[in-house]
Design a protein around this motif. Sequence first.
Motif, PDB file in Angstrom:
ATOM      1  N   UNK A 128       0.851  -1.200   0.000  1.00 15.43           N
ATOM      2  CA  UNK A 128       0.000   0.000   0.000  1.00 15.43           C
ATOM      3  C   UNK A 128       0.879   1.239   0.000  1.00 15.43           C
ATOM      4  N   UNK A 129       0.688   2.093  -0.983  1.00 13.45           N
ATOM      5  CA  UNK A 129       1.450   3.344  -1.022  1.00 13.45           C
ATOM      6  C   UNK A 129       0.723   4.348  -0.127  1.00 13.45           C
ATOM      7  N   UNK A 130       1.370   4.760   0.963  1.00 17.15           N
ATOM      8  CA  UNK A 130       0.628   5.628   1.889  1.00 17.15           C
ATOM      9  C   UNK A 130       0.334   7.023   1.347  1.00 17.15           C
ATOM     10  N   UNK A 131       0.976   7.402   0.251  1.00 19.21           N
ATOM     11  CA  UNK A 131       0.669   8.694  -0.394  1.00 19.21           C
ATOM     12  C   UNK A 131      -0.690   8.694  -1.054  1.00 19.21           C
ATOM     13  N   UNK A 132      -1.282   7.533  -1.185  1.00 11.81           N
ATOM     14  CA  UNK A 132      -2.590   7.452  -1.831  1.00 11.81           C
ATOM     15  C   UNK A 132      -3.600   7.014  -0.779  1.00 11.81           C
ATOM     16  N   UNK A 133      -4.591   7.851  -0.575  1.00 13.91           N
ATOM     17  CA  UNK A 133      -5.580   7.564   0.466  1.00 13.91           C
ATOM     18  C   UNK A 133      -6.859   7.047  -0.173  1.00 13.91           C
ATOM     19  N   UNK A 134      -7.299   5.899   0.318  1.00  6.75           N
ATOM     20  CA  UNK A 134      -8.595   5.360  -0.104  1.00  6.75           C
ATOM     21  C   UNK A 134      -9.550   5.643   1.047  1.00  6.75           C
ATOM     22  N   UNK A 135     -10.459   6.614   0.859  1.00  3.93           N
ATOM     23  CA  UNK A 135     -11.352   6.931   1.981  1.00  3.93           C
ATOM     24  C   UNK A 135     -12.278   5.775   2.292  1.00  3.93           C
ATOM     25  N   UNK A 136     -12.746   5.739   3.528  1.00 14.18           N
ATOM     26  CA  UNK A 136     -13.698   4.691   3.909  1.00 14.18           C
ATOM     27  C   UNK A 136     -14.866   4.761   2.925  1.00 14.18           C
ATOM     28  N   UNK A 137     -15.226   3.645   2.286  1.00 14.62           N
ATOM     29  CA  UNK A 137     -16.245   3.718   1.237  1.00 14.62           C
ATOM     30  C   UNK A 137     -17.587   4.212   1.762  1.00 14.62           C
ATOM     31  N   UNK A 138     -18.270   4.994   0.934  1.00 21.43           N
ATOM     32  CA  UNK A 138     -19.645   5.374   1.252  1.00 21.43           C
ATOM     33  C   UNK A 138     -20.499   4.139   0.977  1.00 21.43           C
ATOM     34  N   UNK A 139     -21.778   4.204   1.373  1.00 20.95           N
ATOM     35  CA  UNK A 139     -22.620   3.005   1.310  1.00 20.95           C
ATOM     36  C   UNK A 139     -22.607   2.289  -0.045  1.00 20.95           C
ATOM     37  N   UNK A 140     -22.646   3.064  -1.144  1.00 22.53           N
ATOM     38  CA  UNK A 140     -22.765   2.452  -2.467  1.00 22.53           C
ATOM     39  C   UNK A 140     -21.399   2.088  -3.068  1.00 22.53           C
ATOM     40  N   UNK A 141     -20.307   2.372  -2.348  1.00 16.69           N
ATOM     41  CA  UNK A 141     -18.968   2.148  -2.924  1.00 16.69           C
ATOM     42  C   UNK A 141     -18.375   0.812  -2.480  1.00 16.69           C
ATOM     43  N   UNK A 142     -17.479   0.266  -3.312  1.00 15.47           N
ATOM     44  CA  UNK A 142     -16.771  -0.949  -2.891  1.00 15.47           C
ATOM     45  C   UNK A 142     -15.480  -0.547  -2.197  1.00 15.47           C
ATOM     46  N   UNK A 143     -14.974  -1.454  -1.394  1.00 15.40           N
ATOM     47  CA  UNK A 143     -13.653  -1.257  -0.759  1.00 15.40           C
ATOM     48  C   UNK A 143     -12.651  -1.891  -1.725  1.00 15.40           C
ATOM     49  N   UNK A 144     -11.841  -1.078  -2.422  1.00 16.59           N
ATOM     50  CA  UNK A 144     -11.023  -1.660  -3.490  1.00 16.59           C
ATOM     51  C   UNK A 144     -10.073  -2.759  -3.014  1.00 16.59           C
ATOM     52  N   UNK A 145      -9.447  -2.555  -1.867  1.00 10.86           N
ATOM     53  CA  UNK A 145      -8.498  -3.576  -1.409  1.00 10.86           C
ATOM     54  C   UNK A 145      -9.225  -4.896  -1.091  1.00 10.86           C
ATOM     55  N   UNK A 146     -10.419  -4.781  -0.526  1.00  9.34           N
ATOM     56  CA  UNK A 146     -11.186  -5.997  -0.225  1.00  9.34           C
ATOM     57  C   UNK A 146     -11.521  -6.737  -1.527  1.00  9.34           C
ATOM     58  N   UNK A 147     -11.877  -5.978  -2.555  1.00  8.04           N
ATOM     59  CA  UNK A 147     -12.188  -6.595  -3.857  1.00  8.04           C
ATOM     60  C   UNK A 147     -10.926  -7.246  -4.450  1.00  8.04           C
ATOM     61  N   UNK A 148      -9.777  -6.588  -4.292  1.00 11.49           N
ATOM     62  CA  UNK A 148      -8.528  -7.156  -4.815  1.00 11.49           C
ATOM     63  C   UNK A 148      -8.195  -8.468  -4.103  1.00 11.49           C
ATOM     64  N   UNK A 149      -8.448  -8.503  -2.801  1.00 17.14           N
ATOM     65  CA  UNK A 149      -8.168  -9.726  -2.036  1.00 17.14           C
ATOM     66  C   UNK A 149      -9.070 -10.862  -2.544  1.00 17.14           C
ATOM     67  N   UNK A 150     -10.319 -10.512  -2.839  1.00 19.35           N
ATOM     68  CA  UNK A 150     -11.266 -11.503  -3.390  1.00 19.35           C
ATOM     69  C   UNK A 150     -10.722 -12.063  -4.715  1.00 19.35           C
ATOM     70  N   UNK A 151     -10.256 -11.159  -5.575  1.00 17.14           N
ATOM     71  CA  UNK A 151      -9.732 -11.581  -6.885  1.00 17.14           C
ATOM     72  C   UNK A 151      -8.509 -12.471  -6.681  1.00 17.14           C
ATOM     73  N   UNK A 152      -7.633 -12.073  -5.754  1.00 15.43           N
ATOM     74  CA  UNK A 152      -6.439 -12.889  -5.491  1.00 15.43           C
ATOM     75  C   UNK A 152      -6.841 -14.280  -4.992  1.00 15.43           C
TER      76      UNK A 152
END
Length: 296
Positions: A128-152
């Motif tokens: 995770x590059x700490x210079x890039x912030x992924x805000x806590x997803x709003x209700x309709x948004x996915x959590x990108x890292x969680x989705x990546x873990x699913x794909x992995x």
Amino acid sequence: MPVRKAVLPAAGLGTRFLPATKAVPKEMIPVVDKPGIQYAVEEATRCGIEDILIVTAPGKEAIADHFAASERLEAQLRSVGKNDELALVRSLSELADISFVTQTEPLGFGHAVSLASEYAGDEPFVVMVPDEIVPEPLEHEVEPLARMIEVFDERKAAVIVVQEVPGEEISAYGVIEPGESWGDVVEVRRIVEKPRAHEAPSNLAARGRYIFTPDIFDALARTPGGIGSEIQLTDAIGLLAAEPQGCLAFVYAGTILDVGKKIDYLRASVELALRREDLSKPFKEYLMERARSLEP
Ligand code: UTP
């Protein structure tokens, strides 16, 4: 093996953010009221990852201090009855199990990742590059890292995250040549670091979240110093993409906020303040009033 570990490279010089970064690590600059790196640690824990390695550099001890328990501060807060503040300070040292490794010379992002080989052992891990912030997803948004873990978990290949980027900005990124696609996932055929706009193989730019197996260490070892002689992670990802197990990209349309550059940092601060329940109303009022005063 499940993804349980995350590596946060935070040993860069942060030259794009001078003079602030002369004595303060870039990752410790507050965005609203938290240092940037805390957002990454919180994102990891939202995705069930509590074992974290931060790659740090001499002079950046403030990062470790931020996540360590501070008996003196805790005792002072307790003695004056500042219980909410005490809970806040305590929660930082309980957030995750964080260890550190030092990169003594700034030999590049890829080199920083290579220092995690002992930590990773034979397990897959997130970068995770700490210079890039992924805000806590709003209700309709996915959590990108969680989705990546699913794909992995499904595919057992390296997974990166890419976003569509307008033509004039593409030269600032690693850009993929996409192959076969399955919904929000595409095969990475090739990846080019900072191509000229007319040479970019697509408009899909790699952003700062990755999942690797330990194969990345072998790929990094085979990667000669690239642009500016730093070892570039992009080059190693290119080697993985050329191998039979390949590399996949999750195409993410949601918000990733860059805080490593001044203008992006300002945008990120506004975006995160607007998402904060305690700040959004007065801050929005201020912004609207200010916008009106800027109208010609
Ligand atoms: P950047 O490309 O943003 O480099 O690194 P930088 O040195 O931090 O910043 P500038 O370009 O001088 O302004 C991407 C990530 O890789 C880490 C950085 O801390 C950042 O999180 N990094 C970079 C290292 O850990 N070590 C390095 O040698 C280079």
